[in-house]
Write an enzyme that holds these catalytic residues in place. Structure first.
Site, PDB file in Angstrom:
ATOM      1  N   HIS A 126       0.802  -1.305   0.076  1.00 22.09           N
ATOM      2  CA  HIS A 126       0.175  -0.018  -0.040  1.00 22.09           C
ATOM      3  C   HIS A 126       1.017   1.296  -0.051  1.00 22.09           C
ATOM      4  O   HIS A 126       0.218   2.478   0.296  1.00 22.09           O
ATOM      5  CB  HIS A 126      -1.007   0.091   1.139  1.00 22.09           C
ATOM      6  CG  HIS A 126      -1.967  -1.083   1.167  1.00 22.09           C
ATOM      7  ND1 HIS A 126      -2.613  -1.526   2.010  1.00 22.09           N
ATOM      8  CD2 HIS A 126      -2.350  -1.875  -0.037  1.00 22.09           C
ATOM      9  CE1 HIS A 126      -3.544  -2.676   1.829  1.00 22.09           C
ATOM     10  NE2 HIS A 126      -3.100  -2.993   0.429  1.00 22.09           N
ATOM     11  N   ALA A 237       1.633  -9.735  18.771  1.00 17.84           N
ATOM     12  CA  ALA A 237       2.941  -9.868  18.051  1.00 17.84           C
ATOM     13  C   ALA A 237       4.236  -9.769  18.781  1.00 17.84           C
ATOM     14  O   ALA A 237       5.221 -10.871  18.539  1.00 17.84           O
ATOM     15  CB  ALA A 237       3.019  -9.362  16.598  1.00 17.84           C
TER      16      ALA A 237
HETATM   17  C1  BV8 Z   1      -8.504  -2.210  -5.050  1.00 17.51           C
HETATM   18  C2  BV8 Z   1      -3.018   2.946   2.435  1.00 17.51           C
HETATM   19  C3  BV8 Z   1      -8.687  -2.535  -7.430  1.00 17.51           C
HETATM   20  C4  BV8 Z   1      -3.964   4.295   2.834  1.00 17.51           C
HETATM   21  C5  BV8 Z   1      -4.851   1.210   2.659  1.00 17.51           C
HETATM   22  C6  BV8 Z   1     -13.230  -7.624  -2.581  1.00 17.51           C
HETATM   23  C7  BV8 Z   1     -14.145  -7.639  -1.387  1.00 17.51           C
HETATM   24  C8  BV8 Z   1     -14.411  -6.388  -0.936  1.00 17.51           C
HETATM   25  C9  BV8 Z   1     -14.018  -5.069  -1.227  1.00 17.51           C
HETATM   26  C10 BV8 Z   1     -12.967  -5.090  -2.051  1.00 17.51           C
HETATM   27  C11 BV8 Z   1     -12.572  -6.271  -2.763  1.00 17.51           C
HETATM   28  N1  BV8 Z   1     -11.638  -5.751  -3.656  1.00 17.51           N
HETATM   29  C12 BV8 Z   1     -11.364  -4.615  -3.685  1.00 17.51           C
HETATM   30  C13 BV8 Z   1     -12.300  -4.143  -2.651  1.00 17.51           C
HETATM   31  C14 BV8 Z   1     -12.452  -2.751  -2.208  1.00 17.51           C
HETATM   32  C15 BV8 Z   1     -11.157  -2.232  -1.056  1.00 17.51           C
HETATM   33  C16 BV8 Z   1     -11.329  -3.198   0.091  1.00 17.51           C
HETATM   34  O1  BV8 Z   1     -10.815  -4.022   0.441  1.00 17.51           O
HETATM   35  N2  BV8 Z   1     -12.366  -2.804   0.953  1.00 17.51           N
HETATM   36  C17 BV8 Z   1     -12.700  -3.502   2.201  1.00 17.51           C
HETATM   37  C18 BV8 Z   1     -12.809  -2.235   3.416  1.00 17.51           C
HETATM   38  C19 BV8 Z   1     -13.719  -4.156   2.169  1.00 17.51           C
HETATM   39  N3  BV8 Z   1      -9.855  -2.566  -1.522  1.00 17.51           N
HETATM   40  C20 BV8 Z   1      -9.173  -1.432  -2.440  1.00 17.51           C
HETATM   41  O2  BV8 Z   1      -9.982  -0.345  -2.719  1.00 17.51           O
HETATM   42  C21 BV8 Z   1      -7.853  -1.872  -2.799  1.00 17.51           C
HETATM   43  N4  BV8 Z   1      -7.959  -1.777  -4.160  1.00 17.51           N
HETATM   44  O3  BV8 Z   1      -9.137  -3.161  -4.850  1.00 17.51           O
HETATM   45  O4  BV8 Z   1      -8.166  -1.921  -6.628  1.00 17.51           O
HETATM   46  C22 BV8 Z   1      -9.929  -1.621  -7.867  1.00 17.51           C
HETATM   47  C23 BV8 Z   1      -9.665  -0.498  -8.395  1.00 17.51           C
HETATM   48  C24 BV8 Z   1     -10.751   0.202  -8.806  1.00 17.51           C
HETATM   49  C25 BV8 Z   1     -11.979  -0.254  -8.411  1.00 17.51           C
HETATM   50  C26 BV8 Z   1     -12.182  -1.578  -7.980  1.00 17.51           C
HETATM   51  C27 BV8 Z   1     -10.982  -2.140  -7.501  1.00 17.51           C
HETATM   52  C28 BV8 Z   1      -6.963  -0.854  -2.379  1.00 17.51           C
HETATM   53  C29 BV8 Z   1      -6.780  -1.218  -0.755  1.00 17.51           C
HETATM   54  C30 BV8 Z   1      -5.907  -0.435  -0.002  1.00 17.51           C
HETATM   55  C31 BV8 Z   1      -6.220   0.815   0.606  1.00 17.51           C
HETATM   56  N5  BV8 Z   1      -5.146   1.701   1.270  1.00 17.51           N
HETATM   57  N6  BV8 Z   1      -3.889   1.800   3.240  1.00 17.51           N
HETATM   58  C32 BV8 Z   1      -3.842   4.423   4.310  1.00 17.51           C
HETATM   59  O5  BV8 Z   1      -3.092   3.835   5.377  1.00 17.51           O
HETATM   60  O6  BV8 Z   1      -4.588   5.329   4.948  1.00 17.51           O
HETATM   61  S1  BV8 Z   1      -5.723  -0.154   3.403  1.00 17.51           S
HETATM   62  C33 BV8 Z   1      -5.177   0.167   5.168  1.00 17.51           C
HETATM   63  O7  BV8 Z   1      -6.494  -0.416   5.638  1.00 17.51           O
HETATM   64  C34 BV8 Z   1      -4.212  -0.608   5.621  1.00 17.51           C
HETATM   65  O8  BV8 Z   1      -3.119  -0.549   4.836  1.00 17.51           O
HETATM   66  C35 BV8 Z   1      -4.657  -1.888   5.811  1.00 17.51           C
HETATM   67  O9  BV8 Z   1      -4.763  -2.943   4.479  1.00 17.51           O
HETATM   68  C36 BV8 Z   1      -6.096  -1.823   5.993  1.00 17.51           C
HETATM   69  C37 BV8 Z   1      -6.188  -1.784   7.519  1.00 17.51           C
HETATM   70  O10 BV8 Z   1      -6.250  -3.118   8.032  1.00 17.51           O
HETATM   71  P1  BV8 Z   1      -5.063  -3.845   8.823  1.00 17.51           P
HETATM   72  O11 BV8 Z   1      -3.859  -2.978   8.617  1.00 17.51           O
HETATM   73  O12 BV8 Z   1      -5.393  -5.156   9.130  1.00 17.51           O
HETATM   74  O13 BV8 Z   1      -5.430  -2.993  10.392  1.00 17.51           O
HETATM   75  P2  BV8 Z   1      -6.802  -3.073  11.321  1.00 17.51           P
HETATM   76  O14 BV8 Z   1      -6.598  -1.949  12.141  1.00 17.51           O
HETATM   77  O15 BV8 Z   1      -8.219  -3.439  10.554  1.00 17.51           O
HETATM   78  O16 BV8 Z   1      -6.438  -4.424  12.190  1.00 17.51           O
HETATM   79  C38 BV8 Z   1      -5.564  -4.525  13.145  1.00 17.51           C
HETATM   80  C39 BV8 Z   1      -5.726  -5.989  13.490  1.00 17.51           C
HETATM   81  O17 BV8 Z   1      -4.279  -6.208  14.197  1.00 17.51           O
HETATM   82  C40 BV8 Z   1      -6.589  -6.420  14.292  1.00 17.51           C
HETATM   83  O18 BV8 Z   1      -7.214  -7.797  13.617  1.00 17.51           O
HETATM   84  C41 BV8 Z   1      -6.195  -6.447  15.788  1.00 17.51           C
HETATM   85  O19 BV8 Z   1      -6.998  -7.490  16.344  1.00 17.51           O
HETATM   86  C42 BV8 Z   1      -4.681  -6.798  15.374  1.00 17.51           C
HETATM   87  N7  BV8 Z   1      -3.836  -6.374  16.579  1.00 17.51           N
HETATM   88  C43 BV8 Z   1      -4.012  -5.263  17.371  1.00 17.51           C
HETATM   89  N8  BV8 Z   1      -2.899  -5.310  18.220  1.00 17.51           N
HETATM   90  C44 BV8 Z   1      -2.093  -6.165  17.825  1.00 17.51           C
HETATM   91  C45 BV8 Z   1      -2.379  -6.875  16.910  1.00 17.51           C
HETATM   92  N9  BV8 Z   1      -2.010  -7.910  16.291  1.00 17.51           N
HETATM   93  C46 BV8 Z   1      -1.095  -8.482  16.858  1.00 17.51           C
HETATM   94  N10 BV8 Z   1      -0.227  -7.788  17.821  1.00 17.51           N
HETATM   95  C47 BV8 Z   1      -0.770  -6.681  18.317  1.00 17.51           C
HETATM   96  N11 BV8 Z   1      -0.224  -6.126  19.302  1.00 17.51           N
END
Ligand code: BV8
Length: 247
Positions: A126, A237
């Site tokens: 990303h 982690a």
């Molecule tokens: C795209 C940069 C093609 C910016 C980010 C299929 C199905 C449904 C939707 C889609 C699909 N395909 C595409 C989509 C749309 C979308 C998507 O996935 N939407 C989701 C919400 C459903 N995807 C996209 O748009 C992607 N592009 O598909 O392009 C396309 C093009 C045109 C038209 C259509 C398709 C691009 C996605 C990238 C976006 N950019 N980041 C920024 O940072 O602001 S995403 C960003 O959010 C992060 O990079 C990361 O990917 C995501 C957050 O997730 P996590 O990193 O997992 O963090 P989160 O807080 O959610 O979870 C933390 C976890 O850690 C928890 O589980 C917690 O329990 C755990 N934790 C906490 N403490 C600890 C721990 N684990 C271990 N140790 C600890 N101490």
């Protein structure tokens, strides 16, 4: 290291870790949580900026509609990130690159903490908060800590945007293809600190598993991927990954 935790690692995982040559690691915001980086989800809440859910302000639509607002959001996060250091999870993963013939780290994180810990051969799925990119000529420019960030491209004069992948945008050219390739070669795949909701990144462990890899999730909470994992290590982690140092 808290003795109580040593039992969480199965004999199977110890054996596979001890004999592995090619290891994959997919990381998300959770791997940086113990460094003080806020996660996006957790505790049932989603990060919000000025009333906008993060996946709204971090979107291709917002760049078109209000680029200054997008910069404000990333400038705020860069300032917050600046003093933060890698934690034992980042350091352990960096050590794995010395230990295994091949260790590929796919990260969804834009914080640069893996690199700060010494990881190289990263696949930044990303992008990076420490880079800007021109809207027209796509020239990339590093943003140094404490540096006043440029708004315009010195090459063609158009405006710069954060060099991160926003929602609705494709991943960097070739990044997913390379990651998917590497995912088919791994014997062991760790899924560390990700809620596994955002695609296509969350699809990589599925590709690895389909190619025969042993998939191990490290997360204090269950995720949509937990069900397909061969082993789930419930915890932080920074506390669990160093347990593998002795294996
Ligand atoms: C795209 C940069 C093609 C910016 C980010 C299929 C199905 C449904 C939707 C889609 C699909 N395909 C595409 C989509 C749309 C979308 C998507 O996935 N939407 C989701 C919400 C459903 N995807 C996209 O748009 C992607 N592009 O598909 O392009 C396309 C093009 C045109 C038209 C259509 C398709 C691009 C996605 C990238 C976006 N950019 N980041 C920024 O940072 O602001 S995403 C960003 O959010 C992060 O990079 C990361 O990917 C995501 C957050 O997730 P996590 O990193 O997992 O963090 P989160 O807080 O959610 O979870 C933390 C976890 O850690 C928890 O589980 C917690 O329990 C755990 N934790 C906490 N403490 C600890 C721990 N684990 C271990 N140790 C600890 N101490």
């Amino acid at each position: 290291m808290p003795e109580v935790l040593t039992h969480v690692i199965s004999a199977e995982l110890r054996e596979r870790f001890a004999s592995a040559k090619n290891v994959l690691v997919l990381t998300g915001a959770g791997v940086s949580a113990e460094s003080g980086v806020p996660t996006f989800r957790g505790g049932g809440k989603t990060a919000v900026w000025k009333g906008m859910p993060f996946d709204v302000v971090s979107s291709a639509t917002m760049v078109k509609r209000d680029l200054p607002a997008v910069w404000e959001w990333f400038d705020y996060r860069r300032k917050l990130l600046q003093p933060l250091q890698p934690n034992p999870a980042h350091l352990e993963i960096a050590r794995w690159q010395e230990r295994f013939e091949q260790c590929t780290v796919f990260t969804q994180n834009i914080d640069g903490l893996h690199q700060k810990a010494g990881s190289r051969d990263m696949i930044e799925l990303h992008g990076s908060i420490w880079r800007a990119r021109c809207l027209t000529c796509h020239a990339q420019f590093e943003i140094l800590p404490d540096e006043v960030r440029d708004d315009t491209c010195v090459d063609c004069g158009d405006r710069l945007r954060p060099d991160v992948v926003l929602f609705g945008e494709m991943l960097p050219p070739g990044a997913f293809e390379l990651a998917a390739d590497r995912a088919t070669e791994g014997e062991l795949c760790f899924v560390v600190g990700t809620s596994a909701i955002v695609y296509p990144a969350a699809g990589l462990p599925e590709i690895a598993r389909a190619a025969g890899a042993y998939v191990c999730e490290v997360n204090p909470e269950r995720t949509p991927l937990s069900g397909i994992c061969d082993e789930v290590l419930t915890g932080k982690a920074g506390e669990i990954l160093p347990l593998l140092a002795g294996v």
